[in-house]
Design a protein around this motif. Structure first.
Motif, PDB file in Angstrom:
ATOM      1  N   ALA A   9      63.468  -7.493  33.296  1.00 45.82           N
ATOM      2  CA  ALA A   9      63.257  -6.614  34.442  1.00 45.82           C
ATOM      3  C   ALA A   9      64.472  -6.733  35.354  1.00 45.82           C
ATOM      4  O   ALA A   9      64.886  -7.850  35.693  1.00 45.82           O
ATOM      5  N   THR A  48      54.008  -9.721  34.879  1.00 42.74           N
ATOM      6  CA  THR A  48      54.371  -8.336  34.573  1.00 42.74           C
ATOM      7  C   THR A  48      55.871  -8.167  34.788  1.00 42.74           C
ATOM      8  O   THR A  48      56.525  -9.020  35.398  1.00 42.74           O
ATOM      9  N   ARG A  49      56.398  -7.060  34.330  1.00 44.30           N
ATOM     10  CA  ARG A  49      57.820  -6.804  34.571  1.00 44.30           C
ATOM     11  C   ARG A  49      58.096  -6.687  36.066  1.00 44.30           C
ATOM     12  O   ARG A  49      59.132  -7.127  36.545  1.00 44.30           O
ATOM     13  N   GLU A  50      57.145  -6.084  36.799  1.00 42.74           N
ATOM     14  CA  GLU A  50      57.323  -5.953  38.247  1.00 42.74           C
ATOM     15  C   GLU A  50      57.395  -7.334  38.908  1.00 42.74           C
ATOM     16  O   GLU A  50      58.242  -7.574  39.771  1.00 42.74           O
ATOM     17  N   GLU A  51      56.503  -8.221  38.500  1.00 38.66           N
ATOM     18  CA  GLU A  51      56.508  -9.589  39.045  1.00 38.66           C
ATOM     19  C   GLU A  51      57.819 -10.301  38.684  1.00 38.66           C
ATOM     20  O   GLU A  51      58.393 -11.006  39.514  1.00 38.66           O
ATOM     21  N   LEU A  68      59.071  -3.177  45.576  1.00 41.21           N
ATOM     22  CA  LEU A  68      59.578  -2.537  44.365  1.00 41.21           C
ATOM     23  C   LEU A  68      59.176  -1.073  44.341  1.00 41.21           C
ATOM     24  O   LEU A  68      58.025  -0.725  44.627  1.00 41.21           O
ATOM     25  N   LEU A  71      60.006   2.759  38.428  1.00 43.55           N
ATOM     26  CA  LEU A  71      60.821   2.423  37.262  1.00 43.55           C
ATOM     27  C   LEU A  71      61.776   3.588  37.030  1.00 43.55           C
ATOM     28  O   LEU A  71      61.348   4.740  36.910  1.00 43.55           O
ATOM     29  N   TYR A  93      64.140  -1.194  37.993  1.00 39.82           N
ATOM     30  CA  TYR A  93      63.291  -0.720  39.081  1.00 39.82           C
ATOM     31  C   TYR A  93      64.134  -0.461  40.330  1.00 39.82           C
ATOM     32  O   TYR A  93      65.068  -1.222  40.623  1.00 39.82           O
TER      33      TYR A  93
END
Length: 159
Positions: A9, A48-51, A68, A71, A93
């Protein structure tokens, strides 16, 4: 047996003046080989990718108050670095920050051997840069992002 693809990420971090934050990296075995790249890194455990994007941003820059956004881009890449082949799928992101006083944060051992610093770039500076920047075409991608806003669906970048 095929090497597992590393899930990564990354963050396209913009300041109030639409400058983008990039880290300056180099090959640990050959410090003359340098490039600029976006903050981010591998997904760990069940996050997650966000995390992962937010954790990596905090670790690398000290910024923790970042929200964030969408994407933007996805890319698959494979490269040699620090004596091994990395095969990864990167998700980029969008994020914005009002804080521009950033410094390298809690780097991993490998990052300490391969990251020289970081700086904010204007779109014009990026377009004029003669240095290597990843992802490739970042100057053009950033210009489009600033002109048109985030894509409706994430763009798949060429490897």
């Amino acid at each position: 047996m095929a090497e597992e693809v590393r899930r990564v990420a990354r963050v396209i971090l913009l300041d109030p003046d639409d400058r983008i934050l990039l880290l300056h990296g180099y090959e640990p075995d050959d410090p003359d080989v340098t490039w600029w790249f976006t903050p981010g890194g591998g997904v760990e455990g069940q996050e997650t990718r966000e995390e992962a994007a937010l954790r990596e941003l905090a670790e690398e820059t000290g910024l923790t108050d970042v929200e964030l956004g969408p994407l933007l881009w996805q890319r698959r890449c494979s490269f040699l670095f620090a004596g091994r082949r990395w095969d990864q799928e990167e998700w980029y992101y969008l994020a914005r920050t009002a804080r521009t006083d950033v410094a390298l944060g809690e780097l991993t051992e490998l990052e300490r051997r391969s990251v020289a610093g970081l700086r904010w770039w204007t779109s014009a500076e990026l377009s004029a840069a003669r240095e290597t920047v990843y992802p490739t075409r970042l100057a053009e991608l950033l210009r489009t992002l600033l002109d048109e806003g985030p894509p409706r669906t994430p763009l798949v970048l060429a490897p």
